[in-house]
Design a protein around this motif. Sequence first.
Motif, short mmCIF file in Angstrom:
data_model
loop_
_atom_site.label_atom_id
_atom_site.label_comp_id
_atom_site.label_asym_id
_atom_site.label_seq_id
_atom_site.Cartn_x
_atom_site.Cartn_y
_atom_site.Cartn_z
N LYS A 225 -4.63 2.16 -0.58
CA LYS A 225 -5.21 2.15 0.76
C LYS A 225 -5.53 0.72 1.15
O LYS A 225 -5.86 -0.11 0.30
CB LYS A 225 -6.51 2.95 0.77
N THR B 15 -7.04 -6.64 1.76
CA THR B 15 -7.20 -6.12 0.40
C THR B 15 -6.71 -4.68 0.35
O THR B 15 -7.04 -3.87 1.22
CB THR B 15 -8.68 -6.15 -0.02
N VAL B 16 -5.92 -4.36 -0.69
CA VAL B 16 -5.48 -2.98 -0.91
C VAL B 16 -5.85 -2.56 -2.33
O VAL B 16 -5.95 -3.39 -3.24
CB VAL B 16 -3.96 -2.79 -0.67
N SER C 104 0.84 -1.20 0.00
CA SER C 104 0.00 0.00 0.00
C SER C 104 0.87 1.25 0.00
O SER C 104 0.56 2.23 -0.69
CB SER C 104 -0.98 0.00 1.18
N LYS D 186 -7.16 -4.67 -7.70
CA LYS D 186 -6.85 -4.65 -6.28
C LYS D 186 -5.87 -5.80 -6.00
O LYS D 186 -5.78 -6.75 -6.77
CB LYS D 186 -8.12 -4.85 -5.45
N ASP E 84 -9.22 2.62 -4.30
CA ASP E 84 -10.47 2.85 -3.57
C ASP E 84 -11.38 1.66 -3.82
O ASP E 84 -11.06 0.78 -4.62
CB ASP E 84 -11.11 4.18 -3.95
N GLU E 85 -12.53 1.64 -3.19
CA GLU E 85 -13.45 0.50 -3.30
C GLU E 85 -13.88 0.23 -4.73
O GLU E 85 -14.07 -0.91 -5.12
CB GLU E 85 -14.69 0.73 -2.42
N TYR F 249 -10.33 -0.94 -9.85
CA TYR F 249 -9.57 -2.18 -9.99
C TYR F 249 -8.35 -1.92 -10.86
O TYR F 249 -8.36 -0.98 -11.63
CB TYR F 249 -10.45 -3.27 -10.63
N LEU G 227 -8.19 -1.56 2.20
CA LEU G 227 -9.63 -1.45 2.01
C LEU G 227 -10.43 -2.40 2.89
O LEU G 227 -11.51 -2.06 3.34
CB LEU G 227 -9.98 -1.69 0.54
N GLU G 228 -9.93 -3.61 3.06
CA GLU G 228 -10.61 -4.62 3.87
C GLU G 228 -9.56 -5.47 4.55
O GLU G 228 -8.48 -5.69 4.01
CB GLU G 228 -11.48 -5.54 3.01
#
Length: 117
Positions: free
Chosen positions: A29, A39-40, A23, A49, A43-44, A47, A31-32
């Motif tokens: 970031k 997961t990085v 990251s 990721k 953003d959500e 892709y 993310l989860e």
Amino acid sequence: MASSWNWLVVDCADPRRLAEFWSRALDFKILEEDAESVTVGLDEGTYPKLLFLRVPEPKTGKNRLHLDLTPDDQEAEVERLLALGARRVDIGQGERPWTVLADPEGNEFCVLQGEGL
């Protein structure tokens, strides 16, 4: 119909440690996260990721797939990545215009000059 690339899954011993390295390396970031994976990504909704997945077996041998990074300043980027926890590795590449590094779990990646190869 073509496929789209959404994920790169990386087997690892310590998902959090590797996610933190990548990251920072890619300005992504986290993310989860759960006990077995992290997961990085940018953003959500963007892709691809990276998914770091805990596995019991250690890495053995040279990667069959690796990332190539293309910074504006290769030398400065290599130094930045080394400060984040990467290390220089020799996989038999000889004298090349790119630098081969490994992340904290030994996964090789290349830092290219300028516009790539």
